[in-house]
Design a protein around this motif. Structure first.
Motif, PDB file in Angstrom:
ATOM      1  N   VAL A 106     -12.889  -0.820  -5.325  1.00 34.18           N
ATOM      2  CA  VAL A 106     -12.592  -1.274  -6.686  1.00 34.18           C
ATOM      3  C   VAL A 106     -13.875  -1.388  -7.510  1.00 34.18           C
ATOM      4  O   VAL A 106     -13.927  -0.973  -8.664  1.00 34.18           O
ATOM      5  CB  VAL A 106     -11.839  -2.617  -6.660  1.00 34.18           C
ATOM      6  CG1 VAL A 106     -11.659  -3.168  -8.073  1.00 34.18           C
ATOM      7  CG2 VAL A 106     -10.472  -2.449  -5.992  1.00 34.18           C
ATOM      8  N   ALA A 107     -14.922  -1.954  -6.892  1.00 33.68           N
ATOM      9  CA  ALA A 107     -16.200  -2.089  -7.603  1.00 33.68           C
ATOM     10  C   ALA A 107     -16.753  -0.722  -7.991  1.00 33.68           C
ATOM     11  O   ALA A 107     -17.292  -0.547  -9.097  1.00 33.68           O
ATOM     12  CB  ALA A 107     -17.203  -2.841  -6.728  1.00 33.68           C
ATOM     13  N   LEU A 165      -0.429   0.340   1.249  1.00 36.88           N
ATOM     14  CA  LEU A 165       0.158   0.799  -0.010  1.00 36.88           C
ATOM     15  C   LEU A 165       0.247  -0.340  -1.016  1.00 36.88           C
ATOM     16  O   LEU A 165      -0.043  -0.158  -2.208  1.00 36.88           O
ATOM     17  CB  LEU A 165       1.556   1.373   0.253  1.00 36.88           C
ATOM     18  CG  LEU A 165       1.609   2.717   0.992  1.00 36.88           C
ATOM     19  CD1 LEU A 165       3.052   3.076   1.336  1.00 36.88           C
ATOM     20  CD2 LEU A 165       0.994   3.821   0.154  1.00 36.88           C
ATOM     21  N   ALA A 166       0.640  -1.531  -0.536  1.00 38.12           N
ATOM     22  CA  ALA A 166       0.737  -2.691  -1.433  1.00 38.12           C
ATOM     23  C   ALA A 166      -0.649  -3.102  -1.933  1.00 38.12           C
ATOM     24  O   ALA A 166      -0.834  -3.422  -3.113  1.00 38.12           O
ATOM     25  CB  ALA A 166       1.402  -3.851  -0.699  1.00 38.12           C
ATOM     26  N   GLU A 167      -1.635  -3.093  -1.024  1.00 44.79           N
ATOM     27  CA  GLU A 167      -3.000  -3.449  -1.413  1.00 44.79           C
ATOM     28  C   GLU A 167      -3.556  -2.444  -2.416  1.00 44.79           C
ATOM     29  O   GLU A 167      -4.218  -2.820  -3.396  1.00 44.79           O
ATOM     30  CB  GLU A 167      -3.891  -3.510  -0.172  1.00 44.79           C
ATOM     31  CG  GLU A 167      -3.551  -4.666   0.769  1.00 44.79           C
ATOM     32  CD  GLU A 167      -4.322  -4.591   2.070  1.00 44.79           C
ATOM     33  OE1 GLU A 167      -5.025  -3.574   2.303  1.00 44.79           O
ATOM     34  OE2 GLU A 167      -4.222  -5.550   2.871  1.00 44.79           O
ATOM     35  N   MET A 168      -3.281  -1.161  -2.186  1.00 44.83           N
ATOM     36  CA  MET A 168      -3.792  -0.128  -3.095  1.00 44.83           C
ATOM     37  C   MET A 168      -3.127  -0.227  -4.465  1.00 44.83           C
ATOM     38  O   MET A 168      -3.767   0.047  -5.495  1.00 44.83           O
ATOM     39  CB  MET A 168      -3.565   1.256  -2.489  1.00 44.83           C
ATOM     40  CG  MET A 168      -4.189   2.388  -3.284  1.00 44.83           C
ATOM     41  SD  MET A 168      -5.984   2.214  -3.464  1.00 44.83           S
ATOM     42  CE  MET A 168      -6.525   2.597  -1.797  1.00 44.83           C
ATOM     43  N   ALA A 169      -1.864  -0.643  -4.502  1.00 46.29           N
ATOM     44  CA  ALA A 169      -1.177  -0.807  -5.788  1.00 46.29           C
ATOM     45  C   ALA A 169      -1.871  -1.876  -6.630  1.00 46.29           C
ATOM     46  O   ALA A 169      -2.053  -1.713  -7.843  1.00 46.29           O
ATOM     47  CB  ALA A 169       0.286  -1.164  -5.553  1.00 46.29           C
ATOM     48  N   VAL A 184      -8.114  -1.728 -11.462  1.00 43.37           N
ATOM     49  CA  VAL A 184      -8.949  -0.656 -12.017  1.00 43.37           C
ATOM     50  C   VAL A 184      -8.413  -0.212 -13.381  1.00 43.37           C
ATOM     51  O   VAL A 184      -9.184   0.016 -14.322  1.00 43.37           O
ATOM     52  CB  VAL A 184      -9.005   0.532 -11.035  1.00 43.37           C
ATOM     53  CG1 VAL A 184      -9.656   1.749 -11.696  1.00 43.37           C
ATOM     54  CG2 VAL A 184      -9.787   0.138  -9.777  1.00 43.37           C
ATOM     55  N   THR A 185      -7.097  -0.099 -13.504  1.00 43.46           N
ATOM     56  CA  THR A 185      -6.494   0.299 -14.786  1.00 43.46           C
ATOM     57  C   THR A 185      -6.818  -0.713 -15.877  1.00 43.46           C
ATOM     58  O   THR A 185      -7.172  -0.339 -17.006  1.00 43.46           O
ATOM     59  CB  THR A 185      -4.972   0.441 -14.633  1.00 43.46           C
ATOM     60  OG1 THR A 185      -4.688   1.462 -13.679  1.00 43.46           O
ATOM     61  CG2 THR A 185      -4.326   0.811 -15.966  1.00 43.46           C
TER      62      THR A 185
END
Length: 342
Positions: A122-123, A72-76, A82-83
């Motif tokens: 992410v890429a 969850l922390a990594e995805m945040a 990305v944003t």
């Protein structure tokens, strides 16, 4: 539509299935008949040993052991990168469908470790060929410190207040007061020019005040008083938030432009499929006429386009009479796309 039968596709199906079954059980007390129909289709239809009815199942409970706090922390962090990348595209008016050569990220040690596990994701979300790390922000941008003159004027008035015994008609002392304030303002501007702009920019974005010493006087400027103006290095567009910096390589090679055209072409075909009320799995024959640059891009990415649109045939000619067609234009190119269900 995703033509590949790979692990990602199976994971997506498995996740969707679990969500639908759990949601069916959650809604069962409130929507008994709809959820019963869903349960019979989703569960009993594939597992004869399952409880006969959704109303025979236990109500779902939260399993805290399944919470992956690290993921969850990594995805945040990944979402934040990305944003920032999408915001950079928006500011520079670069479409999300236009592939770029690379994105470069400046992050602290913890953020970098988390992003490493999600590099490919992410890429893909940023639509870049490569994702790289930079050790320092200065490799991507330089900063200019431009103080807010209005708030700075208020700060100077606080540092050199008007004497309580100053009369309204005392023009000499009022002139002296103005000169003192003017001199202090100039000294603050010179002091800001002398500080390290990159280090100061990091402090300002982190919410720390800028501290200056001027003629023995300590002057503290809050972050809002010192707007930071990033100056990206040539060929890059940069956006930052807190300790994260994301830079996009905005140089478009002919190959990247052609791929962008191919993706735009795919979008037109998919929109046409939708307007023709085709099923997601229906195969089609696609016909097109286009301006030379776009036509060359379609030919170069023929295999990709056919796979994305389920086109058994991709032909550069006028459409037959029974085809569904559309005329469109983008980025200075014109195209007519038509399709026929196989």
């Amino acid at each position: 539509w995703k033509s590949e039968d790979d692990a990602d596709k199976h994971a997506a199906y498995a996740t969707l299935y679990e969500v639908l079954v759990t949601l069916t059980k959650l809604l069962a007390p409130f929507m008994p008949f709809v959820t019963e129909s869903m349960y019979q289709n989703l569960v009993r239809g594939v597992d004869a040993n399952a409880p006969e009815s959704v109303h025979h199942c236990a109500f779902p409970k939260v399993d805290a052991a399944k919470n992956d706090t690290q993921l969850l922390a990594e995805m945040a962090v990944a979402r934040q990168v990305v944003t920032l990348g999408h915001s950079t595209r928006s500011v520079k008016n670069i479409k999300n469908r236009q592939p770029l050569a690379r994105a470069i990220v400046v992050a602290d040690e913890a953020q970098r470790a988390g992003l490493t596990h999600l590099f490919d994701l992410v890429a893909d979300e940023l639509n870049v060929k490569k994702l790289e790390f930079a050790a320092r922000e200065e490799e991507l941008v330089s900063y200019q410190l431009r103080p807010n003159l209005q708030t700075l004027s208020e700060k100077v008035k606080q540092l050199i207040p008007e004497p309580t015994d100053l009369a309204e008609d005392d023009k000499v002392r009022r002139k002296e007061l103005r000169e003192k304030r003017k001199a202090l303002t100039a000294a603050i501007l010179r002091a800001l020019d002398a500080v390290d702009p990159n280090k100061t920019a990091v402090d300002v974005r982190a919410g720390r005040s800028v501290k200056l010493e001027i003629d023995g006087m300590n002057v503290e400027l809050p972050p809002n008083d010192v707007p930071v103006q990033p100056q990206p290095k040539p060929g890059f567009a940069v956006m930052s938030e807190s300790t994260l910096v994301v830079a996009l390589d905005t140089v478009l090679t002919p190959e990247l432009v052609a791929e962008g055209f191919a993706r735009e072409f795919v979008r037109r075909v998919q929109d046409l499929r939708k307007s023709a009320n085709l099923d997601v799995s229906d195969h089609v024959r696609v016909y097109y006429t286009a301006t030379p640059k776009l036509a060359n891009a379609v030919e170069s990415f023929r295999e990709y386009i056919a796979g994305e649109t389920l086109a058994d045939e991709l032909t550069a000619r006028a459409a037959p009479r029974d085809a569904v067609s559309v005329d469109d234009s983008f980025d200075g190119e014109k195209v007519t796309v038509a399709l026929v269900k196989v």
